[in-house]
Structures are given as structure tokens and as C-alpha cells.
Design a protein around this motif. Structure first.
Motif, PDB file in Angstrom:
ATOM      1  N   TRP A   1       8.016   2.449   3.606  1.00 57.10           N
ATOM      2  CA  TRP A   1       6.980   3.187   2.548  1.00 57.10           C
ATOM      3  C   TRP A   1       7.036   2.244   1.300  1.00 57.10           C
ATOM      4  O   TRP A   1       5.564   2.769   0.744  1.00 57.10           O
ATOM      5  N   VAL A   2       7.434   1.621   0.970  1.00 61.20           N
ATOM      6  CA  VAL A   2       7.553   1.046  -0.414  1.00 61.20           C
ATOM      7  C   VAL A   2       6.770   0.117  -0.210  1.00 61.20           C
ATOM      8  O   VAL A   2       5.999  -0.599  -0.387  1.00 61.20           O
ATOM      9  N   SER A   3       6.876  -0.682   0.840  1.00 62.76           N
ATOM     10  CA  SER A   3       5.466  -1.635   1.396  1.00 62.76           C
ATOM     11  C   SER A   3       4.677  -1.439   1.494  1.00 62.76           C
ATOM     12  O   SER A   3       3.489  -2.467   1.045  1.00 62.76           O
ATOM     13  N   ARG A   4       4.040   0.086   2.191  1.00 56.36           N
ATOM     14  CA  ARG A   4       2.817   0.480   2.427  1.00 56.36           C
ATOM     15  C   ARG A   4       2.207   0.772   0.641  1.00 56.36           C
ATOM     16  O   ARG A   4       1.384  -0.013   0.716  1.00 56.36           O
ATOM     17  N   TRP A   5       2.499   1.023   0.211  1.00 54.96           N
ATOM     18  CA  TRP A   5       1.697   1.293  -1.578  1.00 54.96           C
ATOM     19  C   TRP A   5       2.604   0.278  -2.248  1.00 54.96           C
ATOM     20  O   TRP A   5       1.515   0.283  -3.601  1.00 54.96           O
ATOM     21  N   THR A   6       2.734  -1.001  -1.479  1.00 47.40           N
ATOM     22  CA  THR A   6       2.942  -1.890  -2.737  1.00 47.40           C
ATOM     23  C   THR A   6       2.735  -3.220  -2.409  1.00 47.40           C
ATOM     24  O   THR A   6       1.518  -3.871  -3.188  1.00 47.40           O
ATOM     25  N   GLU A   7       2.016  -3.331  -0.924  1.00 46.80           N
ATOM     26  CA  GLU A   7       1.239  -3.978  -0.273  1.00 46.80           C
ATOM     27  C   GLU A   7       1.970  -5.313  -0.665  1.00 46.80           C
ATOM     28  O   GLU A   7       1.797  -6.084   0.137  1.00 46.80           O
ATOM     29  N   VAL A   8       3.342  -5.631  -0.433  1.00 45.01           N
ATOM     30  CA  VAL A   8       4.474  -6.464  -0.510  1.00 45.01           C
ATOM     31  C   VAL A   8       5.034  -6.412   1.596  1.00 45.01           C
ATOM     32  O   VAL A   8       5.275  -4.889   2.076  1.00 45.01           O
ATOM     33  N   PRO A   9       4.337  -7.076   2.134  1.00 45.05           N
ATOM     34  CA  PRO A   9       5.067  -7.505   2.909  1.00 45.05           C
ATOM     35  C   PRO A   9       6.521  -6.686   3.453  1.00 45.05           C
ATOM     36  O   PRO A   9       7.227  -7.027   2.712  1.00 45.05           O
ATOM     37  N   PRO A  10       7.123  -6.266   4.211  1.00 46.08           N
ATOM     38  CA  PRO A  10       8.592  -4.636   4.834  1.00 46.08           C
ATOM     39  C   PRO A  10      10.004  -6.452   4.943  1.00 46.08           C
ATOM     40  O   PRO A  10      10.541  -5.795   4.410  1.00 46.08           O
ATOM     41  N   VAL A  11       9.419  -7.386   4.892  1.00 48.88           N
ATOM     42  CA  VAL A  11      10.034  -8.103   5.066  1.00 48.88           C
ATOM     43  C   VAL A  11      10.984  -9.255   3.313  1.00 48.88           C
ATOM     44  O   VAL A  11      12.429  -8.389   3.606  1.00 48.88           O
ATOM     45  N   HIS A  12       9.320  -9.046   2.712  1.00 47.70           N
ATOM     46  CA  HIS A  12      10.630  -8.432   1.078  1.00 47.70           C
ATOM     47  C   HIS A  12      10.933  -7.609   0.711  1.00 47.70           C
ATOM     48  O   HIS A  12      11.684  -7.642  -0.105  1.00 47.70           O
ATOM     49  N   VAL A  13      10.440  -6.737   0.974  1.00 50.34           N
ATOM     50  CA  VAL A  13      11.571  -5.104   0.280  1.00 50.34           C
ATOM     51  C   VAL A  13      12.701  -5.651   1.037  1.00 50.34           C
ATOM     52  O   VAL A  13      13.475  -5.164   0.336  1.00 50.34           O
ATOM     53  N   ARG A  14      12.820  -5.827   2.203  1.00 49.41           N
ATOM     54  CA  ARG A  14      13.888  -5.917   2.976  1.00 49.41           C
ATOM     55  C   ARG A  14      14.881  -6.869   1.908  1.00 49.41           C
ATOM     56  O   ARG A  14      16.174  -7.016   1.749  1.00 49.41           O
TER      57      ARG A  14
END
Length: 135
Positions: A47-60
């Protein structure tokens, strides 16, 4: 789970409006979602990845770097106990063992009633007053 997150979409839009770059809102969005869900799940990361347009791996990477984000639910009272050198040399290990015995849990666990979690932490920045814990 996703229903809980989609309920936050209007708040996410308001948060993003405050930032010049969407990725800069990541920490705030993670806090928002963690407060709603109780921890940062893979769905929260997506969800955060979608909103920020940051790859999920960077969110992790962010979630696993900062101790303020939890990958599993924690108790209402969250105890972080410093296990750095100065704390351990000043009796921290005895105090931590006492806490485990008193609470009936080990490090990384939560009491059965969900009230208290106990977690090891590296340096809580109070070496001169060691041992240190934060609730």
C-alpha cells in the motif's frame, strides 16, 4: 486487511499533498498504516509502495531499518531494553532477565494479554546512565 488500508486512502492523499516528492511521505504513511493495522504487514508495504511510487523492496528496507516499525503486533506497552556494551556492563543483563521472569515472556515476545512487549534494542543513547530501557 486491504479494506482497512483503503479506508486510509483519503488521509494518504492529504499527506502526499504536503510533500514535493511522493517518496518523502513514506515514513508518515508507514506510521498511519501501522496505527490502523497494528503492525507493518506485506500488504501495508504494498500500500505504501503504491502511494509513494517507491519499489516495495525499498519500503521493506525502511521498515527493517527503523525500530519504530513492527512486523508483528506489539503490546500496548512496548519495552525496548538496551543491550549495548555499557548497559550490559552496568547490570543490564540481570535487569533484563528479571523483566523476562516478572513478565513471563522472553525478548521479542508479548504477554498473553497483549499488554506488554519486550524487545532488545541497540543503544538507546544513555550510556552515561546505563542500564537503559524505554517504555
Amino acid at each position: 486487511m486491504m479494506a482497512q488500508l483503503t479506508d486510509l486512502d483519503s488521509q494518504a492523499q492529504a499527506i502526499l499533498a504536503k510533500y514535493d516528492q511522493k517518496g518523502a511521505a513514506m515514513l508518515t504513511l508507514l506510521h498511519l498504516a501501522q496505527d490502523r493495522v497494528g503492525c507493518v504487514t506485506p500488504e501495508v508495504e504494498q500500500w505504501v509502495s503504491r502511494w509513494t511510487e517507491v519499489p516495495p523492496v525499498h519500503v521493506r528496507e525502511v521498515v527493517t531499518f527503523y525500530s519504530m516499525y513492527h512486523r508483528k503486533p506489539v503490546g500496548r506497552h512496548h519495552i525496548r531494553f538496551c543491550t549495548s556494551m555499557s548497559c550490559m556492563l552496568n547490570g543490564g543483563d540481570r535487569l533484563l532477565c528479571h523483566l523476562e521472569k516478572k513478565l513471563g515472556i522472553k525478548r521479542g515476545e508479548t504477554t498473553k494479554d497483549g499488554r506488554v512487549s519486550l524487545e532488545e534494542s541497540q543503544c538507546l543513547c544513555n550510556c552515561e546512565g546505563a542500564p537503559m530501557m524505554q517504555v
